[in-house]
Design a protein around this motif. Structure first.
Motif, PDB file in Angstrom:
ATOM      1  N   SER A  32      40.729  97.830 -10.117  1.00 48.84           N
ATOM      2  CA  SER A  32      39.730  97.021 -10.804  1.00 48.84           C
ATOM      3  C   SER A  32      38.396  97.760 -10.894  1.00 48.84           C
ATOM      4  O   SER A  32      37.749  97.789 -11.938  1.00 48.84           O
ATOM      5  CB  SER A  32      39.572  95.696 -10.067  1.00 48.84           C
ATOM      6  N   SER A  44      47.210  85.811  -6.323  1.00 50.40           N
ATOM      7  CA  SER A  44      46.369  85.277  -5.255  1.00 50.40           C
ATOM      8  C   SER A  44      44.997  85.943  -5.221  1.00 50.40           C
ATOM      9  O   SER A  44      44.073  85.423  -4.635  1.00 50.40           O
ATOM     10  CB  SER A  44      47.076  85.399  -3.904  1.00 50.40           C
ATOM     11  N   LYS A  64      43.447  87.264  -8.211  1.00 48.32           N
ATOM     12  CA  LYS A  64      42.976  87.619  -9.557  1.00 48.32           C
ATOM     13  C   LYS A  64      41.521  87.248  -9.846  1.00 48.32           C
ATOM     14  O   LYS A  64      40.895  87.876 -10.686  1.00 48.32           O
ATOM     15  CB  LYS A  64      43.912  87.080 -10.642  1.00 48.32           C
ATOM     16  N   ASP A  65      40.988  86.253  -9.105  1.00 52.40           N
ATOM     17  CA  ASP A  65      39.569  85.914  -9.305  1.00 52.40           C
ATOM     18  C   ASP A  65      38.647  87.090  -8.988  1.00 52.40           C
ATOM     19  O   ASP A  65      37.538  87.174  -9.492  1.00 52.40           O
ATOM     20  CB  ASP A  65      39.170  84.752  -8.387  1.00 52.40           C
ATOM     21  N   LYS A  66      39.111  87.943  -8.103  1.00 51.51           N
ATOM     22  CA  LYS A  66      38.246  89.039  -7.659  1.00 51.51           C
ATOM     23  C   LYS A  66      38.487  90.309  -8.457  1.00 51.51           C
ATOM     24  O   LYS A  66      37.918  91.348  -8.157  1.00 51.51           O
ATOM     25  CB  LYS A  66      38.506  89.324  -6.179  1.00 51.51           C
ATOM     26  N   ASP A  69      39.028  92.511 -12.192  1.00 50.98           N
ATOM     27  CA  ASP A  69      38.873  92.611 -13.639  1.00 50.98           C
ATOM     28  C   ASP A  69      40.111  93.276 -14.217  1.00 50.98           C
ATOM     29  O   ASP A  69      40.034  94.327 -14.846  1.00 50.98           O
ATOM     30  CB  ASP A  69      37.628  93.439 -13.990  1.00 50.98           C
ATOM     31  N   LYS A 119      44.135  92.457 -16.083  1.00 50.29           N
ATOM     32  CA  LYS A 119      45.022  91.433 -16.627  1.00 50.29           C
ATOM     33  C   LYS A 119      46.442  91.962 -16.743  1.00 50.29           C
ATOM     34  O   LYS A 119      46.658  93.179 -16.778  1.00 50.29           O
ATOM     35  CB  LYS A 119      44.500  90.895 -17.956  1.00 50.29           C
ATOM     36  N   LYS A 122      49.940  79.363  -5.743  1.00 46.50           N
ATOM     37  CA  LYS A 122      48.539  79.797  -5.711  1.00 46.50           C
ATOM     38  C   LYS A 122      48.004  79.614  -7.118  1.00 46.50           C
ATOM     39  O   LYS A 122      48.630  80.078  -8.065  1.00 46.50           O
ATOM     40  CB  LYS A 122      48.442  81.273  -5.316  1.00 46.50           C
ATOM     41  N   LYS A 123      46.872  78.906  -7.237  1.00 50.05           N
ATOM     42  CA  LYS A 123      46.287  78.650  -8.542  1.00 50.05           C
ATOM     43  C   LYS A 123      47.342  78.059  -9.490  1.00 50.05           C
ATOM     44  O   LYS A 123      47.491  78.508 -10.627  1.00 50.05           O
ATOM     45  CB  LYS A 123      45.704  79.932  -9.135  1.00 50.05           C
ATOM     46  N   GLU A 172      39.055  89.412   0.683  1.00 50.99           N
ATOM     47  CA  GLU A 172      38.320  88.282   1.262  1.00 50.99           C
ATOM     48  C   GLU A 172      37.013  88.814   1.861  1.00 50.99           C
ATOM     49  O   GLU A 172      36.857  88.908   3.075  1.00 50.99           O
ATOM     50  CB  GLU A 172      39.142  87.601   2.356  1.00 50.99           C
TER      51      GLU A 172
END
Lengths: 278, 231
Positions: free
Chosen positions: A188, A203, A205-207, A209, A211, A263-264, B200
């Protein structure tokens, strides 16, 4: 004054260490097994979700060590682990046929995905074939991040490069030598392509960049097997405890828990009910 | 900078919540390092004093070895211990691998040369006439040793705390021999490695802040001791 503070500090330190000593004394008494597993089962949170239920029902405590598949199998070979949960079918079969493992049970599967930055310089988006995608990445000389750690994911990736017939991977090919999570973070940051198991990616993917650019190729399926370490090779292992875990994970309840793990809102693993895909 | 601040705030909240797992990780860190450094001190201090007071053939070699091992890379200690204590290793039947005790052993090995080395230099720092005085005052060997002990007491504390600081912040050895098992062998440093690899960052930062604070306390104590010794 300073002296008094000092004595207080020392007293505190001694006190805590005595307290800890008593704690560990209790822990050693319980029935426990060492599970060597891959970073993907751990980083995705699956083990933290499954193991407490197992421990409560059976009274068997599980000490999970999360490493790459290569190291997990080696821990089993040496008898340092009682049971291994990994994803490299060929290596698993060899582990059993060489007598180090008792029997391979198929637990679940998910799939690998090829990830990249939004811009997708190599233009692999929606390619049906993982091999074609890798060929494009190579000819565009776009940065590709490999785990390079002998893990199940790394082995899968190397087999895909082999199929693509690309042996000479030069400057654009970077090996991190770390687990899946760390490798995703690196990809990323470097706006590079990489390959990951879907569970770890979802788990985190929010962190990231990154796809999903290629998925669904049969070659990208990722089955997980669980194997008890053979007590004939390594007499010190807790075979009974290992079998307890294998039976529980293959049971309707264990498999249902795996199916329900999300997850999500995405299901991360599909249970196999002990039916192997290969 | 915004993301950094967010992580910092999240970390502070985590610490203030006194999350039981965070507390147990911190206590285990203290337990492992104190155990390792306690025994390292027990053996390294007398060894350092012996080296400092006695002359013998090959002393320079021994001193050089101690000095070299003060910079011993922890990851090598971890690797050697792993191979020895793995079930197929020489001491495999001890079942010590993946326990807090073997982590303490690793830190014992890492701290030993540091404590011995600093003790040695504390004796080297004594004035010649102080040493002569000790010899003339102490009629028995026990008296001589206890007088030396008294004279270098501040140096000894520095030695122990330097060993503690090093052991406490070490990660390479304990992650190999301990396996970073949740609730069993996960200490502050190995937890930071894990949480970072999972992305995290808030938890990793919280752990980092605790680690930093504890190392700060240790170092602060060293400074106070040293100031006292100059008075």
């Amino acid at each position: 004054m300073v002296k008094k503070l000092f004595y207080a500090l020392i007293l505190l330190l001694v006190g805590t260490s005595v307290g800890c000593l008593q704690n560990t004394g209790e822990n050693h008494a319980t029935n426990s097994i060492v599970l060597a597993t891959t970073t993907s089962t751990y980083d995705s949170g699956l083990l933290d979700y499954l193991l407490p239920a197992f421990e409560e029902q059976t009274g068997t405590e599980v000490k999970a060590i999360s490493v790459g598949t290569g190291q997990a199998i080696e821990l089993g070979r040496r008898g340092d682990a009682d049971v291994i949960l990994v994803h490299a079918p060929e290596d698993e079969k060899r582990f059993v046929s060489e007598g180090y493992g008792v029997e391979r049970h198929c637990v679940m599967y998910n799939d690998f995905v090829i990830l990249g930055p939004e811009e997708d310089q190599a233009g692999i988006s929606n390619d049906a074939s993982a091999v074609d995608a890798l060929k494009k990445i190579a000819s565009a000389a776009s940065t590709f991040i490999s785990r390079g750690d002998n893990s199940g994911t790394n082995k899968k990736e190397l087999s895909l490069w082999e199929r693509a017939g690309i042996e000479n991977r030069a400057k654009w090919y970077i090996e991190t030598g770390t687990g899946m999570g760390q490798t995703l973070l690196t990809a990323s940051e470097k706006e590079a392509y990489t390959i990951s198991d879907r569970a770890t990616f979802v788990s985190m993917k929010d962190k990231l960049d990154l796809k999903i650019l290629v998925s669904g190729d049969r070659l990208l399926l990722n089955p997980y097997g669980i194997i008890a370490v053979n007590p004939r090779k390594n007499p010190g292992v807790n075979y009974e405890g290992a079998e307890t875990l294998i039976r529980w994970i293959g049971s309707d309840e264990g498999q249902k828990m795996i199916k329900d793990f999300t997850k999500k809102d995405e299901q991360l693993f599909t249970p196999l009910y002990n039916k192997c895909m290969d | 900078m915004g993301a950094f601040l967010d992580s910092l705030i999240g970390a502070a909240q985590l610490i203030l919540s006194f999350d039981p797992e965070l507390v147990s990780i911190t206590l285990l860190s203290l337990y492992v390092s104190l155990l390792g450094v306690f025994f390292a001190g027990l053996f390294a201090v007398p060894f350092g004093i012996f080296l400092g007071l006695r002359d013998f053939r090959g002393k320079r070699l021994v001193v050089n070895i101690i000095n070299t091992f003060m910079g011993l890379p922890p990851v090598i200690v971890g690797l050697f211990l792993f191979v020895i204590f793995s079930r197929q290793g020489t001491l495999g039947n001890t079942s010590l691998l993946f326990t807090p005790e073997i982590m303490a052993l690793a830190q014992f090995i890492i701290a030993f040369p540091i404590i011995a080395g600093v003790t040695l230099s504390a004796i080297g720092g004594l004035e010649k006439d102080v040493l002569d005085l000790i010899v003339s005052l102490g009629s028995t060997r026990f008296q001589r040793i206890s007088l030396t002990f008294f004279e270098i007491r501040f140096g000894l504390l520095t030695a122990l705390m330097a060993g503690m600081g090093r052991a406490f912040s070490e990660v390479g050895a304990v992650i190999i021999v301990g396996g970073n098992i949740r609730y069993h062998t996960r200490v502050l440093t190995t937890a930071i490695v894990l949480e970072t690899s999972r992305g995290e960052f808030e938890t990793a930062m919280a752990l980092g802040i605790i680690l930093l604070a504890l190392v700060f306390v240790i170092n602060y104590a060293i400074t106070i001791v040293q100031e006292q010794s100059h008075r």
